[in-house]
Design a protein around this motif. Structure first.
Motif: not given
Ligand code: FES
Ligand code: FES
Lengths: 725, 154
Positions: A634, A668-669, A672-675, B136-140
């Motif tokens: 990720e 940045r947030m 960011m794509p879904e992974i 970021y992915h996990r923060i969300r």
């Protein structure tokens, strides 16, 4: 300075090691480590050469000594898990600590006599070493318990941190620790059959999560020894500029300023607080001599790279007859790629604390190659390396930046301490601007890709030419260059896995005064991009599906094909998508791990776009800590993608244009794509995961965006808005 | 003299009033959980709460907090904060961890105002917090999970 002794030797996997037990102070337990056994040596120097990897204390805590830097990649969890597995320990009794700098005990087995973390090798080179240490510890605990109980060792088992006899009796690790301390380690302990692994492959929690979630983890920034002073440094405005004259009088008048020193690398300011040092910095007056400095800007550099690309470079691969293929071609295509310099910009700007006192030099820093940092400090201070004590701290990211052949930020700190003559501890902190402008970038790179097709429309020739700076040449690591070309320029390109009859790869090393360095996945950052984007262009020209086309040519490379199929299947490759969406794919091997990624993007009429999702498949051998592997994929994807979308370091008249995060733009947030990460089940030895997630991300997205464009994206970064015209 | 509350305790400061709050907290008060990443309010590593609102302490002169109440990662104790930190650990959000104090401070401030944030709300509240490890992915996910666990408790 003589750095030659820090030059990594060739990979040395075959070295035999044997294990050695010793007791901890006051009978508190036992420690186990390994001693290199030099072939042919009858009685090796066992007693002095103890390398402690595991300590078991009477309270049953098991501490694993981590010889690698944890800069976020989770190696403290991974290495601890390997030991816990072989010992059949309970995860809750496991602890860890960073090893001191000592290459005789803690060298990276892939680097020779050098202690270091890099090239995604931490797990791979520790795997057998720690398994053996753990297995030996367990073997001896079983023997000790059997002796206590007067039973046969075969009747004793270990599970979840308990030593058990079939009668129901149990002992803890701590109960037998002092007995074990008196034993001799088995020469060849029995390792577990991987199918019996319980912890390895399960989702054990990261061992550093609690402290990092509570703000309690310590980084170099936080090192606070009694009486500690703070320092900042002013580097030259151009690479290669030197100091003509220095006026420090105003700065020295400021309250709290302890010293202003001119060093070979700039001007250091030491004060009682960071804020004071920062303010003093404003009033230091320096006249720079720029006569020998690099004064070319990006524009001039591109021009010179393109000129170089007209000639053939050092040829590193030449299969079949590419010249003939192009001469006889019915059709050819070509693309020119431009990759800018990139900053690592780890969240923690470079820093290093140091104290030189009473014939010792103590260094606190996130040290990626302690052997180098130690050696450099020793030669500056005039001590032997064993008098330089490195206290490794957590690093707030690195991505390669903390592995510097000349130990630049350590050198800054040590020079300031030495030249100021202060014996108080000094913590040097670079500002973000220092970090972004003091050099060490992913090399700016120009590439030409050409393909030829025969009269049946079949691909007949492939030619890649790379113009870039060498990372290794002129550094203490130059010994790693084995042929005429530094292979970091072409790695991932010269070993392109696709079956092709005629393929040629050549490269030019450009000589530029801008310092460059390995940046998460090194040459793969640009070579995965150029080859995978160009391969899609070839498939497109032939009217083939990108996944099918790759699979047809990967028959000899089952691990590439495996991740590609898995990613394609999980992403629903080829599914029907709305008009404004598309998928793209890329697959790449780096550091012996294989990664395929399928990107899904949305493109709006005005040229703005989003990367909605990345489906990733990785084959890194045995998955020791699957969740850490997923996290590395990720993060690697976010890092790679951010660089391709929006990051660039550019120069004007030799000066770096970017200074801080207002003109250098990482992911940045909101971008960011879904992974989604899938791990291939494997029985192969574990390989690295810190870097391999990065290379395929950019090309997968570029290949998806291609559907909306007249031409592929060859000039990086893409920017916020695509040119749809 | 500047006077304010730091994690509930009264503190005073005399000296250069332009000194950023971050350096007072880190060097004078010796609370080192808040980090330095850019010094110009572009990364969020230094995020603290001033009277309940997230602020970038590297760019907040200490004179601005006179009479106010400052909370740092060390002083978090609300129900929301606990839910956030639990969610963070359950998902193993952290990598290098350097940005995470700031991320958590921003996330707690968000959830204290809006206990059911959408993805858009999260983007707006968190875009100022850089994470070079790209967690970021996990923060969300962790923010959504914390929101759910708070809803269950309520
Ligand atoms: S250090 Fe304050 S926002 Fe970056
Ligand atoms: S966890 Fe490393 S910068 Fe965020």
């Amino acid at each position: 300075m003589n750095f030659s002794r820090f030059v990594p030797q060739k990979q040395n996997l075959s070295r035999r090691e044997f294990l050695k037990v010793s007791s901890l102070a006051a009978g508190a337990g036992f420690a186990i480590g390994s001693v290199p056994l030099v072939a042919g040596e009858a009685t090796p120097a066992v007693q002095q050469g103890l390398g402690h990897f595991i300590k078991v204390t009477s309270d049953s805590l098991v501490t694993v000594v981590i010889k690698h830097l944890d800069k976020g990649q989770g190696v403290t969890t991974g290495l601890t898990a390997i030991v816990a597995e072989e010992m059949d320990a309970d995860w809750s009794q496991m602890r860890w600590e960073f090893a001191p700098a000592d290459a005789t005990k803690y060298n990276n087995l892939f680097f020779g006599p050098v202690q270091g973390t890099g090239g995604s090798t931490a797990i791979a080179n520790s795997w057998m070493q720690l398994r053996q240490a753990g297995a030996a510890a367990k073997h001896m605990m079983v023997k000790a318990a059997a002796k206590r109980w007067q039973v046969a060792p075969a009747e004793v088992t270990v599970a979840e941190g308990k030593i058990k006899h079939k009668s129901g009796k149990t002992l803890s690790f701590g109960d037998v620790a002092s007995d074990v301390a008196k034993m001799t380690a088995p020469e060849k302990p029995n390792l577990k059959d991987p199918k019996d692994f319980k912890l390895i492959g399960s989702n054990i929690p990261r061992i550093d999560s609690p402290e990092k979630t509570k703000g309690k983890a310590n980084y170099t920034l936080d090192v606070n020894q009694p009486g500690m002073l703070k320092a900042v440094i002013i580097h030259p405005p151009l690479f290669g500029a030197t100091i003509k004259s220095l006026d420090k009088s105003e700065a020295l008048k400021m309250k709290g300023v302890k010293a202003v020193v001119q060093t070979p690398r700039g001007v250091g300011i030491v004060a009682d607080s960071y804020w004071t040092a920062t303010q003093a910095r404003q009033v230091v007056k320096i006249d720079w001599d720029e006569s020998a400095a690099e004064k070319r800007g990006s524009k001039e550099l591109w021009k010179s790279y393109k000129t170089m690309a007209r000639e053939e470079g050092q040829v590193v691969r030449n299969d079949g007859d590419v010249t003939k293929a192009f001469k006889e071609a019915a059709k050819t295509i070509n693309l020119e790629f431009e990759f800018p310099y990139l900053a690592h910009s780890a969240m923690e700007p470079m820093n290093c604390a140091v104290q030189i006192k009473e014939g010792q030099c103590d260094i606190w820093t996130g040290s990626q190659i302690p052997t180098v940092d130690q050696g450099v400090a020793a030669s500056v201070v005039g001590l032997t390396p064993d008098k330089v004590n490195i206290h490794t701290q957590f690093a707030g990211g690195s991505f390669g930046r903390r592995a510097v052949p000349n130990a630049d930020f350590v050198l800054d700190a040590v020079l300031i301490a030495k030249l100021s003559g202060l014996d108080a501890p000094i913590n040097l902190q670079w500002s973000r601007e220092d970090d972004m402008q003091a050099g060490y970038y992913r090399p700016m790179t120009y590439q030409e890709m050409k393909a030829s097709f025969d009269d049946k429309g079949e691909l007949s020739g492939w030619h890649q030419r790379v113009v870039s700076q060498s990372i290794l040449r002129g550094t203490p690591f130059a010994g790693m260059i084995q042929g005429p070309l530094d292979m970091t320029l072409v790695e991932g390109g010269h070993n392109l896995p696709y079956a092709m009859d005629n393929i040629k790869v050549d490269g030019h090393e450009a000589s530029v005064g801008v310092p460059v360095l390995w940046w998460r996945s090194v040459g793969h950052t640009h070579n995965a991009y150029s080859t995978e984007v160009f391969l899609d262009e070839v498939a497109r020209t032939m009217g083939k599906d990108p996944v099918q086309f790759r699979l047809e040519r990967l028959k000899e490379h089952p691990r590439h094909a495996g991740v590609l199929k898995l990613a394609a299947e999980k992403a629903g490759w080829g599914k029907k998508l709305p008009k404004n969406k598309a998928q793209g794919v890329a697959v790449h091997e780096s550091f012996s791990s294989f990664v395929a990624e399928v990107a899904e993007v949305t493109v709006n009429d005005d040229g703005t776009y989003s990367v909605d999702k990345i489906v990733c498949a990785v084959d890194c051998g045995i998955a020791i800590t699957p969740d850490v592997i997923k996290a590395q994929m990720e993060g690697g994807i976010g890092y790679g993608l951010g660089s391709c979308m929006s990051e660039a370091v550019t120069l004007t008249d030799g000066k770096v244009d970017q200074a801080n995060f207002y003109n250098y733009f990482p992911m940045r947030m909101s971008k960011m794509p879904e992974i989604e990460v899938h791990i291939v089940q494997s029985g192969e030895s574990p390989t690295g995961v810190g870097e391999p997630g990065t290379p395929p991300a950019g090309p997968a997205v570029a290949n998806a965006l291609r559907k909306f464009l007249k031409k592929p994206l060859t000039k990086l970064p893409f920017g916020d808005r695509l040119d749809l015209a | 003299m500047i006077k304010f509350k730091l994690n509930g305790k009264s503190v005073t400061y005399e000296g250069d009033s332009s000194k950023p709050l971050l350096w007072f907290v880190r060097e004078d008060a010796e609370l080192t959980g808040s980090k330095f990443g850019c010094g110009v309010a572009m990364c969020g590593a230094c995020t603290m709460h001033l009277n309940g609102n997230p602020v970038r302490a590297c760019s907040t002169p200490i004179s601005m907090v006179d009479g106010g109440s400052v909370t740092t990662i060390e002083g978090l104790e609300s129900k929301t904060a606990k839910a956030v930190q639990t969610a963070w650990q359950d998902l193993d959000v952290v990598q290098c961890g350097y940005c995470q104090s700031g991320q958590i401070m921003s996330a707690v401030a968000l959830l204290e105002k809006n206990n059911k944030p959408t993805d858009e709300d999260i983007n707006a509240a968190m875009d100022g917090n850089l994470c070079r490890c790209a967690t970021y992915h996990r923060i969300r996910k962790a923010i959504h999970n914390a929101s759910k666990s708070l809803a269950k408790e309520a």
